[in-house]
Design a protein around this motif. Structure first.
Motif, PDB file in Angstrom:
ATOM      1  N   LEU A 159       0.829  -1.205   0.000  1.00  0.00           N
ATOM      2  CA  LEU A 159       0.000   0.000   0.000  1.00  0.00           C
ATOM      3  C   LEU A 159       0.864   1.256   0.000  1.00  0.00           C
ATOM      4  O   LEU A 159       0.540   2.251  -0.664  1.00  0.00           O
ATOM      5  N   LEU A 160       1.948   1.224   0.754  1.00  0.00           N
ATOM      6  CA  LEU A 160       2.854   2.372   0.775  1.00  0.00           C
ATOM      7  C   LEU A 160       3.413   2.647  -0.611  1.00  0.00           C
ATOM      8  O   LEU A 160       3.413   3.790  -1.091  1.00  0.00           O
ATOM      9  N   THR A 164      21.230  -1.770   9.210  1.00  0.00           N
ATOM     10  CA  THR A 164      22.288  -1.126   9.983  1.00  0.00           C
ATOM     11  C   THR A 164      21.867   0.236  10.517  1.00  0.00           C
ATOM     12  O   THR A 164      22.643   0.882  11.226  1.00  0.00           O
ATOM     13  N   VAL A 165      20.661   0.686  10.167  1.00  0.00           N
ATOM     14  CA  VAL A 165      20.180   1.992  10.623  1.00  0.00           C
ATOM     15  C   VAL A 165      19.398   1.807  11.914  1.00  0.00           C
ATOM     16  O   VAL A 165      18.445   1.022  11.971  1.00  0.00           O
ATOM     17  N   PHE A 166      19.778   2.536  12.938  1.00  0.00           N
ATOM     18  CA  PHE A 166      19.114   2.484  14.234  1.00  0.00           C
ATOM     19  C   PHE A 166      18.686   3.899  14.620  1.00  0.00           C
ATOM     20  O   PHE A 166      19.315   4.884  14.234  1.00  0.00           O
ATOM     21  N   GLY A 167      17.626   3.986  15.400  1.00  0.00           N
ATOM     22  CA  GLY A 167      17.146   5.290  15.829  1.00  0.00           C
ATOM     23  C   GLY A 167      15.660   5.251  16.128  1.00  0.00           C
ATOM     24  O   GLY A 167      15.027   4.193  16.180  1.00  0.00           O
ATOM     25  N   GLY A 168      15.100   6.432  16.323  1.00  0.00           N
ATOM     26  CA  GLY A 168      13.706   6.562  16.647  1.00  0.00           C
ATOM     27  C   GLY A 168      12.810   6.417  15.435  1.00  0.00           C
ATOM     28  O   GLY A 168      13.268   6.115  14.319  1.00  0.00           O
ATOM     29  N   PRO A 169      11.498   6.652  15.623  1.00  0.00           N
ATOM     30  CA  PRO A 169      10.535   6.511  14.517  1.00  0.00           C
ATOM     31  C   PRO A 169      10.847   7.416  13.334  1.00  0.00           C
ATOM     32  O   PRO A 169      10.665   7.003  12.178  1.00  0.00           O
ATOM     33  N   LEU A 170      11.307   8.637  13.594  1.00  0.00           N
ATOM     34  CA  LEU A 170      11.608   9.552  12.496  1.00  0.00           C
ATOM     35  C   LEU A 170      12.770   9.035  11.652  1.00  0.00           C
ATOM     36  O   LEU A 170      12.721   9.092  10.415  1.00  0.00           O
ATOM     37  N   VAL A 171      13.796   8.521  12.309  1.00  0.00           N
ATOM     38  CA  VAL A 171      14.953   7.987  11.583  1.00  0.00           C
ATOM     39  C   VAL A 171      14.543   6.798  10.732  1.00  0.00           C
ATOM     40  O   VAL A 171      14.932   6.672   9.562  1.00  0.00           O
ATOM     41  N   ARG A 172      13.717   5.911  11.292  1.00  0.00           N
ATOM     42  CA  ARG A 172      13.262   4.736  10.541  1.00  0.00           C
ATOM     43  C   ARG A 172      12.346   5.138   9.375  1.00  0.00           C
ATOM     44  O   ARG A 172      12.411   4.545   8.294  1.00  0.00           O
ATOM     45  N   ALA A 173      11.494   6.143   9.609  1.00  0.00           N
ATOM     46  CA  ALA A 173      10.614   6.612   8.535  1.00  0.00           C
ATOM     47  C   ALA A 173      11.414   7.216   7.392  1.00  0.00           C
ATOM     48  O   ALA A 173      11.108   6.993   6.210  1.00  0.00           O
ATOM     49  N   LEU A 174      12.435   7.981   7.721  1.00  0.00           N
ATOM     50  CA  LEU A 174      13.282   8.571   6.680  1.00  0.00           C
ATOM     51  C   LEU A 174      14.049   7.494   5.917  1.00  0.00           C
ATOM     52  O   LEU A 174      14.266   7.621   4.703  1.00  0.00           O
ATOM     53  N   VAL A 219      12.951   4.399   5.367  1.00  0.00           N
ATOM     54  CA  VAL A 219      11.983   3.782   4.460  1.00  0.00           C
ATOM     55  C   VAL A 219      11.712   4.704   3.275  1.00  0.00           C
ATOM     56  O   VAL A 219      11.632   4.239   2.120  1.00  0.00           O
ATOM     57  N   ALA A 220      11.564   6.011   3.533  1.00  0.00           N
ATOM     58  CA  ALA A 220      11.326   6.967   2.445  1.00  0.00           C
ATOM     59  C   ALA A 220      12.496   6.982   1.468  1.00  0.00           C
ATOM     60  O   ALA A 220      12.302   7.107   0.249  1.00  0.00           O
ATOM     61  N   HIS A 221      13.712   6.843   1.987  1.00  0.00           N
ATOM     62  CA  HIS A 221      14.898   6.806   1.131  1.00  0.00           C
ATOM     63  C   HIS A 221      14.871   5.585   0.215  1.00  0.00           C
ATOM     64  O   HIS A 221      15.177   5.670  -0.981  1.00  0.00           O
ATOM     65  N   HIS A 222      14.461   4.439   0.765  1.00  0.00           N
ATOM     66  CA  HIS A 222      14.352   3.221  -0.040  1.00  0.00           C
ATOM     67  C   HIS A 222      13.173   3.277  -1.002  1.00  0.00           C
ATOM     68  O   HIS A 222      13.150   2.556  -2.004  1.00  0.00           O
ATOM     69  N   LEU A 223      12.186   4.124  -0.701  1.00  0.00           N
ATOM     70  CA  LEU A 223      10.952   4.165  -1.484  1.00  0.00           C
ATOM     71  C   LEU A 223      11.090   4.970  -2.769  1.00  0.00           C
ATOM     72  O   LEU A 223      10.280   4.812  -3.697  1.00  0.00           O
TER      73      LEU A 223
END
Length: 319
Positions: A100-101, A172-182, A184-188
């Motif tokens: 869906l994303l 290898t990316v760790f962090g809060g929700p904003l870091v994880r969202a960014l 995913v957006a980078h991969h998207l």
């Protein structure tokens, strides 16, 4: 209410026909799920193969299998995956979010950029910008989605490695929700662009043609005679009517976009329903593949109904 009831009845009938046709087409295709399951086990005897077929109901006549499957689907049970040995609905819900994303990001990109290019092209139809947009649209529409994806992988994987070319997250990316969202957006970026570019080209040409027709209408000439600015005329009057064909086609093309997402997810190894469907075909995992197809049919039917609702909201004349 009668109109809604009629549409729901038509949707239910269409869904039943889709499920039956999918079931028959998949089960008459070459390949034996029991043999695939046995291959995963390293090979077994004929007795074990017969036991596998009996355990999954594959030894029953086709019409008996179909009736049993329809009975389960009527209760919301899509069966168990042959390969994963878990409920198919759990597999679908697990992969639904990434699909869906990707789907709605690519569709949003296609509509927004396509409408913008179509309006820009219609304002000066004989200008250099209009001709450039026409060329870009033709190239985007002509290029197969898998070819576009592979070209982007070559460019951004080897020449300009600024975007990830596979998967949805970086482990290898760790962090809060904003870091994880960014992350995913980078991969998207690349998958969404690949999925949306072909439809962006169509919406651009469609919006251009519709906009040219609307700009010649009487109410636009009246608005100009009243002294309204071009921004108000285009944004409030012309665009609202010119975008109607784009909304209609976008809703009707959802099935094509879903099929295109299968290729895009496979090319970029995106963990969605498309990748799961591709793996299910290779593994002869009939319940999973049927569940995905049935779920996709439900999505298409619902989106078509929502398209009608949006159409009525945008165009008061229909109401």
């Amino acid at each position: 209410m009668s109109v809604l009831g009629g549409r729901l009845a038509s949707a239910a009938t269409l869904l039943l026909c889709v499920i039956v046709l999918n079931f028959l087409m998949i089960h008459v295709a070459p390949g034996d799920p029991a043999a695939v399951i046995a291959g995963e086990m390293g090979g077994v005897s004929e007795e074990i193969l017969a036991e596998i077929r009996r355990g999954y109901g594959l030894d029953q006549p086709l019409h008996v299998q179909l009736l049993r499957y329809l009975g389960k689907v009527a209760t919301g049970d899509l069966g168990y995956s042959y390969y994963y040995n878990v409920p198919v609905i759990d597999l679908i819900l697990e992969r639904l979010g990434p699909t869906l994303l990707l789907l709605f990001t690519g569709l949003t990109f296609a509509i927004v950029v396509g409408v913008l290019l179509g309006v820009m092209s219609a304002l000066k139809p004989d200008g250099l910008l209009s001709h450039a947009i026409t060329v870009i649209s033709l190239v985007g529409y002509s290029a197969p989605v898998f070819w576009t994806g592979m070209m982007l992988i070559i460019v951004f994987g080897a020449v300009l490695p600024i975007f990830p070319i596979s998967n949805m997250r970086d482990i290898t990316v760790f962090g809060g929700p904003l870091v994880r969202a960014l992350d995913v957006a980078h991969h998207l970026v690349l998958p969404a662009f690949t999925l949306g570019v072909i439809y962006m080209a169509q919406y651009s040409r469609l919006c251009r043609a519709s906009m040219l027709e609307v700009l010649k209408s009487d109410y636009v000439r009246t608005a100009r005679a009243k002294g309204l600015s071009d921004r108000v005329i285009i944004g409030k009057h012309a665009l609202r009517n010119a975008i109607l064909p784009v909304i209609t086609i976008a809703g009707l093309q959802l099935g094509q976009i879903l099929s295109g997402s299968v290729l895009v997810e496979t090319v970029f190894n995106w963990p969605g329903l498309g990748t799961l469907a591709y793996e299910s075909v290779l593994r002869r995992d009939y319940p999973t593949l049927l569940g995905i197809l049935s779920f996709s049919a439900v999505m298409v039917i619902l989106i078509n109904m929502l398209t009608d609702i949006v159409y009525r909201l945008v165009d008061p004349r229909i109401r």
